[in-house]
Enzyme design. Structure first.
Site, PDB file in Angstrom:
ATOM      1  N   HIS A 264       7.827  -5.691  -5.316  1.00 40.93           N
ATOM      2  CA  HIS A 264       6.486  -5.121  -5.205  1.00 40.93           C
ATOM      3  C   HIS A 264       5.413  -6.189  -5.447  1.00 40.93           C
ATOM      4  O   HIS A 264       4.525  -6.397  -4.616  1.00 40.93           O
ATOM      5  CB  HIS A 264       6.355  -3.968  -6.213  1.00 40.93           C
ATOM      6  CG  HIS A 264       5.028  -3.286  -6.202  1.00 40.93           C
ATOM      7  ND1 HIS A 264       4.808  -2.093  -5.553  1.00 40.93           N
ATOM      8  CD2 HIS A 264       3.848  -3.615  -6.761  1.00 40.93           C
ATOM      9  CE1 HIS A 264       3.557  -1.729  -5.711  1.00 40.93           C
ATOM     10  NE2 HIS A 264       2.940  -2.635  -6.451  1.00 40.93           N
ATOM     11  N   GLU A 265       5.526  -6.870  -6.587  1.00 42.29           N
ATOM     12  CA  GLU A 265       4.498  -7.874  -6.913  1.00 42.29           C
ATOM     13  C   GLU A 265       4.537  -9.030  -5.920  1.00 42.29           C
ATOM     14  O   GLU A 265       3.508  -9.611  -5.590  1.00 42.29           O
ATOM     15  CB  GLU A 265       4.664  -8.376  -8.351  1.00 42.29           C
ATOM     16  CG  GLU A 265       4.542  -7.299  -9.438  1.00 42.29           C
ATOM     17  CD  GLU A 265       3.296  -6.428  -9.324  1.00 42.29           C
ATOM     18  OE1 GLU A 265       2.255  -6.912  -8.831  1.00 42.29           O
ATOM     19  OE2 GLU A 265       3.366  -5.243  -9.720  1.00 42.29           O
ATOM     20  N   HIS A 268       2.320  -8.168  -3.026  1.00 42.66           N
ATOM     21  CA  HIS A 268       0.910  -8.469  -3.314  1.00 42.66           C
ATOM     22  C   HIS A 268       0.657  -9.976  -3.164  1.00 42.66           C
ATOM     23  O   HIS A 268      -0.367 -10.404  -2.629  1.00 42.66           O
ATOM     24  CB  HIS A 268       0.569  -8.064  -4.749  1.00 42.66           C
ATOM     25  CG  HIS A 268       0.375  -6.589  -4.965  1.00 42.66           C
ATOM     26  ND1 HIS A 268      -0.575  -5.859  -4.285  1.00 42.66           N
ATOM     27  CD2 HIS A 268       0.982  -5.713  -5.816  1.00 42.66           C
ATOM     28  CE1 HIS A 268      -0.534  -4.585  -4.705  1.00 42.66           C
ATOM     29  NE2 HIS A 268       0.402  -4.473  -5.622  1.00 42.66           N
ATOM     30  N   GLU A 294      -2.030  -2.552  -1.660  1.00 42.73           N
ATOM     31  CA  GLU A 294      -0.866  -1.716  -1.979  1.00 42.73           C
ATOM     32  C   GLU A 294       0.010  -1.527  -0.737  1.00 42.73           C
ATOM     33  O   GLU A 294       1.219  -1.358  -0.846  1.00 42.73           O
ATOM     34  CB  GLU A 294      -1.361  -0.379  -2.551  1.00 42.73           C
ATOM     35  CG  GLU A 294      -0.382   0.331  -3.453  1.00 42.73           C
ATOM     36  CD  GLU A 294       0.023  -0.431  -4.721  1.00 42.73           C
ATOM     37  OE1 GLU A 294      -0.659  -1.407  -5.102  1.00 42.73           O
ATOM     38  OE2 GLU A 294       1.036  -0.051  -5.315  1.00 42.73           O
TER      39      GLU A 294
HETATM   40 ZN    ZN Z   1       0.787  -2.668  -6.645  1.00 39.79          ZN
END
Ligand code: ZN
Length: 501
Positions: A264-265, A268, A294
């Site tokens: 997830h990170e 980003h 997101e």
């Molecule tokens: Zn996030």
């Protein structure tokens, strides 16, 4: 004109440096700072952010923007200079329209509210935060009112994180999504629950981190322009385009935590690392909105990282890293375990199908609080009622109810939640476009290759930074406005096959 543009760029670079320093202090606080540093660190960050705010609101910046407006108007909309002037004016107006005293009141109030919340939550004491939350609603309204001409009182607050989105459009979109998600979640949760016990064995920390690092290197996360450290609550941060960091944490009794928060990170971070290097030092050098950000974390975490294709390549590697735990667990068992759908009370633990229901509940309640149609005293019950109707569950207390998330106790009431679901909707939209342009993407993922997908995202989204808003990026890539169809198709197809719907 050239000289004025240069002067503006020099001023913006100084503001950017100050913001980079704040991010570094914040990262250090969340990773390596000893507890004794907390008081001074808060002061240091506040001093630098005041300096940055003073520099941005300097009348000379306004004058430069006025002088440069005719030049900006003479340029094509997509030129970098036009984008820079447009985005700077947006930031300048945001910063100058709110009276400094109101902003200072808001910051000191939210610091106090956050402190009370940290004590009140474990004690299930909504009464303790109630007066503070009432004041937060009031201050959030006052700040929204600094931007007259809105359709809905929440619009200016939504605009802070998702520029260009409006309460009414988001509400309409979310209502459609809810109509389709509630029955989908019901159909899935009516079935026998998936056994995910294979994830809940003992998994030592080091091989967990090693596996995550290898996967995100394959994604294209550049460790020469980033690093990963440990923290309590994983996040991505950036000090410059050459230094985009992520943090993670491991739970030795649950394999999915470190794994998926790392993916997830990294999503980003891929976004920030992909921004045009020419934008360095300017306000263009950032992801354009909470929703688009997101969309990238969710795309790499879920659409790629929880796909069967991905695990066809990586599962043998994971088994090799954890032979005792996984050697006898078949791929399909593992794949179903990481995609288990279940009703739950906690947003951050929710799966792909139910997650948006949690978000939409908060979004609707925020709007009602701001409109005045819901009083803070009635909020706990309104929360429980919506959980009952949307998720078929009721929290036994307010700890897992209205006291659950930090957002309302440390920031504005309004604009804090829609980005999560907008991001999910957009993730499918962008992924679909990438696959339309390059149908080989799923096969490449099954071979552990992500270059085509990464390049498409960089070319069509990442490199622009803030030059285009979310809506503009969507229009440019799909030719039509934001729609839930690709996202619902994705969920139906994936979970339809997992759950034999
Ligand atoms: Zn996030």
């Amino acid at each position: 004109m050239e000289q004025k543009l240069q002067e503006l760029k020099v001023r913006l670079a100084e503001i950017n440096d100050l913001n980079g320093a704040i991010a570094l202090l914040n990262w250090d606080q969340a990773t390596y700072m000893p507890p004794g540093g907390a008081a001074a660190r808060g002061r240091q960050m506040s001093t630098i952010s005041k300096l940055a705010h003073t520099k941005l609101t300097d009348a000379a910046v306004g004058k430069l923007l006025d002088d440069l407006q005719a030049y900006a108007d003479s340029l094509p909309y997509d030129s970098d200079d036009a984008g820079l002037i447009r985005v700077t004016r947006h930031d300048y107006e945001k910063a100058t329209k709110i009276p400094p005293q109101l902003l200072a009141d808001f910051y000191s109030h939210s610091a106090a509210a956050y402190q009370v919340w940290t004590v009140a939550r474990p004690q299930n004491d909504f009464a303790a935060v109630r007066p503070l939350l009432e004041k937060s609603v009031d201050l959030s309204r006052q700040i929204a009112e600094c931007f007259p001409g809105y359709e809905h009182i929440a619009d200016p607050l939504i605009d802070f994180s998702d520029q260009g989105m409006r309460a009414n459009t988001v509400q309409t979109l979310f209502a459609k999504l809810r109509d389709q998600l509630v029955p989908l979640a019901e159909a899935i949760t009516a079935q026998d629950p998936i056994d995910d016990s294979c994830l809940r064995q003992h998994y030592p920390e080091t091989p967990q981190f090693d596996f995550g690092i290898a996967a995100i290197k394959d994604y294209g996360y550049d460790f020469d322009r980033g690093r990963q450290d440990k923290t309590h609550h994983p996040f991505m941060t950036k000090f410059s385009l050459g230094d985009v960091r992520i943090t993670t944490r491991a739970n030795e009794n649950n394999l999915s935590e470190a794994l998926f928060s790392t993916l997830h990170e990294a999503g980003h971070a891929l976004y920030e690392q992909g921004i045009n290097m020419d934008f360095e030092g300017s306000p263009l050098a950032e992801g354009t909105s909470a929703g688009v950000h997101e969309s990238q974390s969710r795309l790499w975490e879920n659409m790629v990282g929880r796909s069967l294709n991905f695990w066809q390549h990586y599962y043998p590697k994971l088994q090799a890293a954890f032979p005792q735990q996984l050697a006898t667990v078949p791929l399909t068992t593992f794949y179903k375990a990481i995609n288990k759908v279940q009703r739950s009370l906690i947003r951050t633990d929710a799966d792909e199908v139910t997650y948006n229901l949690h978000v939409m509940i908060r979004f609707d309640l925020e709007l009602a609080l701001l409109e005045g149609s819901l009083a803070v005293k009635d909020l706990p019950e309104a929360w429980h009622a919506r959980y009952q109707s949307d998720l078929g569950m009721r929290a036994p207390n307010d700890i897992d109810g209205v006291l659950q998330d930090v957002h309302w106790y440390g920031g504005f009431v309004g604009g804090a939640f829609q980005g999560y679901t907008l991001g999910n909707i957009m993730s499918a939209l962008f992924y679909d476009q990438a696959v339309k342009a390059h149908p080989e993407i799923p096969t490449e993922i099954a071979a552990g290759q992500f270059g085509t997908l990464h390049t498409w995202l960089r070319e069509n989204i990442y490199r622009y930074g803030r030059k285009f808003t979310a809506n503009e990026l969507i229009e440019r890539t799909t030719g039509s406005p934001l729609t839930i169809e690709p996202y619902m198709n994705y969920l139906r197809s994936k979970f339809g096959s997992i759950y034999n719907l």
